[in-house]
Design a protein around this motif. Structure first.
Motif, mmCIF file in Angstrom:
data_model
loop_
_atom_site.group_PDB
_atom_site.id
_atom_site.type_symbol
_atom_site.label_atom_id
_atom_site.label_comp_id
_atom_site.label_asym_id
_atom_site.label_seq_id
_atom_site.Cartn_x
_atom_site.Cartn_y
_atom_site.Cartn_z
ATOM 1 N N GLN A 306 26.901 -49.261 13.551
ATOM 2 C CA GLN A 306 28.000 -50.232 13.503
ATOM 3 C C GLN A 306 27.590 -51.485 12.732
ATOM 4 O O GLN A 306 28.398 -52.074 11.999
ATOM 5 N N TYR A 307 26.354 -51.906 12.887
ATOM 6 C CA TYR A 307 25.876 -53.080 12.153
ATOM 7 C C TYR A 307 25.827 -52.789 10.651
ATOM 8 O O TYR A 307 26.325 -53.571 9.830
ATOM 9 N N PHE A 308 25.238 -51.648 10.291
ATOM 10 C CA PHE A 308 25.111 -51.327 8.872
ATOM 11 C C PHE A 308 26.473 -51.143 8.211
ATOM 12 O O PHE A 308 26.676 -51.525 7.066
ATOM 13 N N ILE A 309 27.421 -50.551 8.939
ATOM 14 C CA ILE A 309 28.752 -50.303 8.382
ATOM 15 C C ILE A 309 29.614 -51.562 8.440
ATOM 16 O O ILE A 309 30.234 -51.965 7.450
ATOM 17 N N GLY A 310 29.658 -52.208 9.624
ATOM 18 C CA GLY A 310 30.575 -53.323 9.834
ATOM 19 C C GLY A 310 30.138 -54.627 9.206
ATOM 20 O O GLY A 310 30.953 -55.351 8.630
ATOM 21 N N ILE A 311 28.850 -54.932 9.295
ATOM 22 C CA ILE A 311 28.364 -56.219 8.788
ATOM 23 C C ILE A 311 27.851 -56.108 7.355
ATOM 24 O O ILE A 311 28.100 -56.986 6.523
ATOM 25 N N ARG A 312 27.147 -55.015 7.057
ATOM 26 C CA ARG A 312 26.551 -54.884 5.735
ATOM 27 C C ARG A 312 27.433 -54.121 4.750
ATOM 28 O O ARG A 312 27.114 -54.021 3.566
ATOM 29 N N GLY A 362 13.163 -55.446 19.454
ATOM 30 C CA GLY A 362 13.045 -56.901 19.434
ATOM 31 C C GLY A 362 13.305 -57.489 18.054
ATOM 32 O O GLY A 362 13.851 -58.597 17.935
ATOM 33 N N THR A 363 12.941 -56.756 17.013
ATOM 34 C CA THR A 363 13.200 -57.223 15.649
ATOM 35 C C THR A 363 14.696 -57.407 15.410
ATOM 36 O O THR A 363 15.130 -58.350 14.731
ATOM 37 N N PHE A 364 15.513 -56.523 16.000
ATOM 38 C CA PHE A 364 16.961 -56.586 15.809
ATOM 39 C C PHE A 364 17.616 -57.712 16.616
ATOM 40 O O PHE A 364 18.796 -57.982 16.427
ATOM 41 N N THR A 365 16.872 -58.352 17.499
ATOM 42 C CA THR A 365 17.445 -59.483 18.230
ATOM 43 C C THR A 365 17.522 -60.733 17.343
ATOM 44 O O THR A 365 18.101 -61.737 17.743
ATOM 45 N N PHE A 366 16.933 -60.666 16.133
ATOM 46 C CA PHE A 366 16.984 -61.787 15.188
ATOM 47 C C PHE A 366 17.846 -61.440 13.980
ATOM 48 O O PHE A 366 17.660 -61.997 12.899
ATOM 49 N N LEU A 367 18.786 -60.521 14.158
ATOM 50 C CA LEU A 367 19.618 -60.044 13.060
ATOM 51 C C LEU A 367 20.395 -61.169 12.384
ATOM 52 O O LEU A 367 20.893 -62.084 13.035
ATOM 53 N N GLY A 368 20.504 -61.062 11.079
ATOM 54 C CA GLY A 368 21.390 -61.917 10.309
ATOM 55 C C GLY A 368 22.258 -61.054 9.416
ATOM 56 O O GLY A 368 22.094 -59.828 9.357
ATOM 57 N N ALA A 369 23.160 -61.665 8.709
ATOM 58 C CA ALA A 369 24.051 -60.911 7.825
ATOM 59 C C ALA A 369 23.333 -60.417 6.578
ATOM 60 O O ALA A 369 23.857 -59.561 5.856
ATOM 61 N N ASP A 370 22.125 -60.922 6.322
ATOM 62 C CA ASP A 370 21.382 -60.512 5.123
ATOM 63 C C ASP A 370 19.937 -60.173 5.467
ATOM 64 O O ASP A 370 19.041 -60.330 4.641
ATOM 65 N N SER A 372 16.484 -58.365 5.854
ATOM 66 C CA SER A 372 15.828 -57.453 4.921
ATOM 67 C C SER A 372 15.896 -56.008 5.419
ATOM 68 O O SER A 372 15.530 -55.717 6.562
ATOM 69 N N TYR A 373 16.351 -55.110 4.561
ATOM 70 C CA TYR A 373 16.368 -53.686 4.918
ATOM 71 C C TYR A 373 14.954 -53.153 5.120
ATOM 72 O O TYR A 373 14.729 -52.260 5.927
ATOM 73 N N TRP A 374 13.991 -53.681 4.364
ATOM 74 C CA TRP A 374 12.602 -53.258 4.557
ATOM 75 C C TRP A 374 12.126 -53.592 5.964
ATOM 76 O O TRP A 374 11.465 -52.771 6.624
ATOM 77 N N LEU A 376 14.091 -54.112 8.649
ATOM 78 C CA LEU A 376 14.843 -53.349 9.648
ATOM 79 C C LEU A 376 14.421 -51.881 9.681
ATOM 80 O O LEU A 376 14.281 -51.291 10.760
ATOM 81 N N CYS A 377 14.206 -51.293 8.513
ATOM 82 C CA CYS A 377 13.763 -49.897 8.469
ATOM 83 C C CYS A 377 12.346 -49.762 9.034
ATOM 84 O O CYS A 377 12.024 -48.772 9.703
ATOM 85 N N GLY A 378 11.507 -50.766 8.783
ATOM 86 C CA GLY A 378 10.170 -50.757 9.380
ATOM 87 C C GLY A 378 10.234 -50.837 10.893
ATOM 88 O O GLY A 378 9.487 -50.139 11.610
ATOM 89 N N ALA A 379 11.152 -51.664 11.411
ATOM 90 C CA ALA A 379 11.327 -51.778 12.857
ATOM 91 C C ALA A 379 11.826 -50.459 13.448
ATOM 92 O O ALA A 379 11.394 -50.048 14.532
ATOM 93 N N LEU A 380 12.735 -49.793 12.732
ATOM 94 C CA LEU A 380 13.232 -48.494 13.205
ATOM 95 C C LEU A 380 12.123 -47.452 13.212
ATOM 96 O O LEU A 380 12.060 -46.608 14.114
ATOM 97 N N PHE A 381 11.237 -47.505 12.227
ATOM 98 C CA PHE A 381 10.109 -46.565 12.187
ATOM 99 C C PHE A 381 9.179 -46.789 13.389
ATOM 100 O O PHE A 381 8.766 -45.829 14.054
#
Length: 518
Positions: A306-312, A362-370, A372-374, A376-381
């Motif tokens: 939802q974040y990737f689709i709705g916000i980005r 925890g990385t996603f608790t500091f989300l912004g509209a921009d 870094s994908y690097w 966020l993808c690192g956090a997902l890994f």
């Protein structure tokens, strides 16, 4: 294959070797179960991607389209409690094959639906088959491997469970964009036929069946109780609150029925589901850990796309690809954690995995509209690495200490808890996200000079960013997601408490339990 009881010392001598790996026969059986699990789990996430398409094709609203998800979930809830009795009465092979047939026929019918009502009805047929695939498959696989190798087989079974939420959006987006919504269901037909033939060939062991009397009272309490409770919980996402009558009334009725079942099951000699298994300390701790973990995991899983689709403003396919690092991380650690859990116990791996997951979420608790994908993808890994060390070791701990005759009830219990916890997690995070977004409504109106106030609400609901959206609106939207991720991170952190008490040495089945001899 024969089942021979062994003494405690013999079991101890054999266990380390048995835990060292899975033989060819067990791997063939694992292939059967994984095929069924892939169909059942992928179907949930693939259909979630098609919600907007269903609205357009059948001329319905979001609530009407959502019934394609709700109907499937309610069918699962109604049929899962029957799995233990059905296996005892008809044999695991027969029940599993029947489930594959129901699921495949339901898939074909869904593809031919000409109205939303027909599609929902056919999704219920799908759910009746899909609801038995996971618990019965887990019984088959646990029995084939023996208690000493539960961790290894759970790692195999965990692959579709973890990859489903990731691969589903990719597959769904690809099918809808390149073919049509019909293929969301048609793709199950050839896979179902292959799975049926494969299962028919591989599952050849003779099974002892009995003619147990079905616990009618328990069935009339638990199945509708679960269905009503999950319906109420699921409706909260549509209502945007937990205090609406449409949510509270069915949830309360379901909860009363479930409590009545608990009282009945503890008094009955042959209950539909043996709750006395909670007398097993390891099982109880594992179930509590799994409940908290599933609520947090499925809640967070809802937020990422939802974040990737709705916000980005990404497409469904792109959002699915952005989630791929999570699956890659899980694939790296899951097989290792599964095998070592059989030798060293689940406690150390689960605690280490939770640390990684908290760091990732925890990385996603500091989300912004921009953001870094690097990053966020690192956090997902990192989160995926933790997932591979957490989910299946918890489930293996729940089953490893059970005697062979207790596995059917244990498997059913685990699946009931898993389904309920995932629905609760999805509902909590959906309502929280809606509440966070609504909290910015007045602020949005104050700067609505460049776009209509409704545009921002459509941003998430429609799955695409409007052409002109003030940057501040997107920042607020990202903050709303970040707040929801905080709750997920806290829930995962709370899981440390019960997980701390999981065994930190090898968990063998009851020492007098039979060991499979080939």
């Amino acid at each position: 294959m024969s089942t021979t009881p062994v003494t405690s010392s013999a079991a101890t001598e054999k266990a380390p070797d048995a835990a060292g790996g899975l033989d060819r026969k067990v791997l063939l059986v694992a292939g059967v179960v994984v095929l069924g699990a892939i169909m059942s789990i992928l179907d949930v996430t693939v259909v979630s991607v098609a919600q907007n398409t269903f609205q357009n094709e059948f001329g319905t609203d979001a609530a009407g389209a959502a019934w394609t998800m709700t109907g499937y979930t309610l069918a699962l809830a109604a049929v899962i409690p029957l799995s233990s009795w059905a296996v005892a009465r008809f044999g695991a092979r027969n029940v599993y094959l029947t489930s594959l047939v129901l699921f495949t026929i339901g898939s074909a019918l869904c593809a031919m639906a000409s109205s939303i009502g027909m599609l929902v009805a056919f999704r219920v047929i799908q759910g009746l088959g899909g609801g038995l695939l996971m618990p019965v498959g887990m019984m088959i696989l646990t029995k084939a491997a023996g208690p000493e190798r539960v961790g290894s087989v759970m790692a195999v079974l965990g692959i579709p469970m973890l990859l489903g939420p990731i691969a589903g959006p990719i597959l769904g987006g690809l099918l809808i964009e390149t073919a049509s919504w019909h293929w969301v269901f048609l793709i199950n037909v050839p896979v179902g036929i292959i799975a049926f033939i494969y299962s028919w060939i591989i599952l050849r062991d003779k099974e002892e069946t009995s003619r147990p009397s079905i616990d009618i009272i328990g069935l009339l309490l638990l199945s509708p109780g679960l269905a009503a409770f999950l319906y109420g919980i699921s409706t909260s996402a549509e209502e945007g609150t937990f205090i609406a009558a449409k949510v509270l009334i069915p949830a309360a009725i379901g909860l009363v029925l479930i409590l009545a079942f608990i009282a009945h099951a503890l008094r009955s000699k042959s209950p539909l589901l043996d709750l006395r298994l909670f007398g097993n300390k390891t099982l109880s701790i594992s179930v509590v850990s799994m409940t908290l973990f599933m609520i947090a995991f499925f809640g967070a899983s809802l937020l990422y796309p939802q974040y990737f689709i709705g916000i980005r403003g990404e497409s469904t396919l792109a959002a699915g690809l952005l989630l791929a690092p999570q699956g890659l991380g899980a694939m790296l650690t899951m097989p290792i954690a599964g095998r070592l859990t059989d030798k060293m116990g689940p406690g150390k791996f689960v605690l280490g995995g939770l640390v990684l997951i908290v760091a990732g979420v925890g990385t996603f608790t500091f989300l912004g509209a921009d953001s870094s994908y690097w990053l966020l993808c690192g956090a997902l890994f990192v989160q995926g690495l933790g997932m591979g060390m957490t989910m299946m070791p918890i489930m293996s701990a729940a089953l490893a200490t059970l005697k062979s005759e207790q596995v059917p009830d244990g498997s059913t219990l685990v699946n009931v808890v898993q389904q309920t916890a995932s629905s609760i997690g999805t509902a909590i995070i959906s309502v929280l996200l809606a509440s966070n977004l609504a909290a910015h409504a007045e602020s949005k109106l104050a700067i609505a000079s460049n776009a209509a106030p409704e545009e921002y609400d459509k941003l998430v609901a429609a799955g695409q960013a409007p052409a002109e959206v003030p940057t501040q609106w997107l920042d607020w939207g990202a903050s709303a997601f970040a707040g929801a991720f905080v709750v997920s991170a806290v829930l995962i952190a709370v899981t440390f408490v019960p997980a701390f008490f999981l065994p930190r040495k090898r968990v063998a089945g009851a020492e007098s339990a039979p060991v499979m001899m080939h």
